[in-house]
Structures are given as structure tokens and as C-alpha cells.
Design an enzyme around this catalytic site. Sequence first.
Site, short mmCIF file in Angstrom:
data_model
loop_
_atom_site.label_atom_id
_atom_site.label_comp_id
_atom_site.label_asym_id
_atom_site.label_seq_id
_atom_site.Cartn_x
_atom_site.Cartn_y
_atom_site.Cartn_z
N GLU A 61 -6.69 4.96 7.91
CA GLU A 61 -6.43 6.36 7.55
C GLU A 61 -7.64 6.97 6.85
O GLU A 61 -7.91 8.16 7.00
CB GLU A 61 -5.16 6.44 6.70
N GLY A 118 2.80 2.38 10.71
CA GLY A 118 3.79 3.44 10.54
C GLY A 118 4.55 3.79 11.81
O GLY A 118 5.25 4.80 11.86
N SER A 154 3.51 -2.02 10.29
CA SER A 154 4.96 -2.11 10.52
C SER A 154 5.56 -3.47 10.16
O SER A 154 6.49 -3.94 10.82
CB SER A 154 5.31 -1.73 11.98
N LYS A 212 0.04 4.24 -0.29
CA LYS A 212 -0.61 5.44 0.28
C LYS A 212 -0.40 6.63 -0.66
O LYS A 212 -0.38 6.45 -1.88
CB LYS A 212 -0.09 5.69 1.70
N GLU A 267 -5.25 -4.66 10.87
CA GLU A 267 -4.22 -3.65 11.03
C GLU A 267 -4.46 -2.86 12.31
O GLU A 267 -5.27 -1.92 12.34
CB GLU A 267 -4.25 -2.67 9.84
N HIS A 269 -9.42 1.39 5.07
CA HIS A 269 -8.14 1.58 5.77
C HIS A 269 -8.36 2.58 6.91
O HIS A 269 -9.13 3.53 6.78
CB HIS A 269 -7.08 2.10 4.79
N ASN A 307 0.87 -1.18 0.00
CA ASN A 307 0.00 0.00 0.00
C ASN A 307 0.91 1.23 0.00
O ASN A 307 1.51 1.56 1.01
CB ASN A 307 -0.88 -0.04 1.26
P1 PGA Z 1 3.01 0.39 7.54
O1 PGA Z 1 1.52 0.62 6.98
O2 PGA Z 1 3.50 -0.90 6.97
O3 PGA Z 1 3.79 1.58 7.02
O4 PGA Z 1 2.91 0.35 9.03
C1 PGA Z 1 0.64 -0.46 6.84
C2 PGA Z 1 -0.68 0.02 6.30
O5 PGA Z 1 -1.17 1.08 6.70
O6 PGA Z 1 -1.31 -0.67 5.45
#
Ligand code: PGA
Length: 246
Positions: A96, A170, A202, A12, A164, A94, A10
Site C-alpha cells: 500500500e 484484503g 487474508s 493500517k 504478501e 508494504h 498491521n
Molecule cells: P489483510 O492485510 O490481512 O487484511 O489481507 C494484510 C496486510 O496488508 O498486511
Amino acid sequence: MEPMKLIAGNWKMNGLKASVAELETLVAASVPAGVELLLCPPATLVAGFAAKATGSAVRIGAQDCHRLPSGAHTGDISAEMLADAGATHIIVGHSERRADHGETDEIVRHKAEAARRAGCVAILCVGETLAEREAGRTLAVIAAQLEGSVPPGAKAETLIIAYEPVWAIGTGLTPTAAQVAEVHAAIAGQIGKGIRILYGGSVKPGNAAELMAIPHVDGALVGGASLKAADFLAIAEAAAGAGAGA
Ligand code: PGA
């Protein structure tokens, strides 16, 4: 037999046309047996990446869609448009998007249905915040998110769940293997039907082998570490080594 492990990237809101160099590395690499690779770049890159990935083992997906196929919704992109651009999967719900755009479970369910309508697989994200985990509410929160956002009649061919934890995204923090196992077993128990469950938050080359070996972990949704092809491929290798297809 265990299902194939899906390693999904992803990107983003990252990536410009020049980032195709990372995709070219992925396309040229040999994808380990038992592993599927999916890259979800920003919408601007979906068509170009899908064209570039044609005939390779890398599939291209999108990060969000509108629930309707077309209409007066300035700035939005439908699942049909993404499928037309070459997307095979669409991430929905997601954390976010839930946080930045106020997406509710009901909105997420409509988006998952839109992905299916367009012939794409929805990767539907669920996860608890740190406050919810500390309050001992993790399993209840996930169960409610699934209840509210998984479309009725969802099947393994049209839906993948991504667990998640919001606090792991992140941050470099990850749950313990026991915590991941507990949540994945609960999700599998609730939705069943062979629907695959990815872990996200992560995931890095250094922790992927341990995470991918946990029961009911059928792959990873990878943010930051998917931006560099070498790291993404190292995660795929770790997933293969963790017993994919065994
Ligand atoms: P990350 O993000 O691997 O940077 O923690 C995962 C995600 O949000 O899908």
C-alpha cells in the site's frame, strides 16, 4: 529447531484511543508457546500502546518510517522517534505504501536501514500483483524486489521478510499452499541466514493453521483480522498448533 512463529498485526489506518481495549485483551491473554505477538497500530497509538504492553508478551511496532533520523520533513516520522515511542519493529515497503506513495525498492532499502540504525527490526514486504502472477513472473518479481530492497549485511536479528501477494491483501483470496511454499522456498534460498519469512494476505483464524504449517512460513502479517483481539489470538493459537518451535 524451527524459529518462533511471529504473528504480527498491521492495523493500517485504523484505530483510535478507545481501541486500546483490543490491546488490553491481548495483554491479558496467554500467548501460546512458540509464538511471538506483535501489534503495529497507527503511529498516533504507538507510544500509548507500548506503555500499556510493557511487561507483557505483546510487542508494539510501527507501519512505516522516514529514512533519516531527523530534519525538515514535515509530517514524516523517523525510526528513531518510533523506537523512542517504544516500537521494536517497523514494517517497511508494504504494497500500500509502494502504491500510494510511490515507494521504490531503493526507498524501501533506506527505510529498512533506518529501522536497523534505530535498533528496530524491519519487516520488509514483497509481493506480486495478480497481473504479474498471471504472466508467470511471480518469482522474478520477488527476486528483484529482494535484490533491490534488502540491505547489505541484513541479519535475522534486524530483518524479517513478509511475502504478501498484492492480490491477496484484503480480498479474502489466498494462494494455494503450493504457491506459498514455492515463493517462501525461493525467498529462503535467496536471502538465507535464518531470516524469518512471514506470509501476509487474508490470513484469518480459519486458514491460519494450514498457512502456518507450510515450510519456510515463520509467521503471519495480519491486516483485517488483527483488528479484533479474539481473531488475532485465534491466529496465534493456530500458529502454535502448526508446530511452532517444533
Ligand atoms: P489483510 O492485510 O490481512 O487484511 O489481507 C494484510 C496486510 O496488508 O498486511
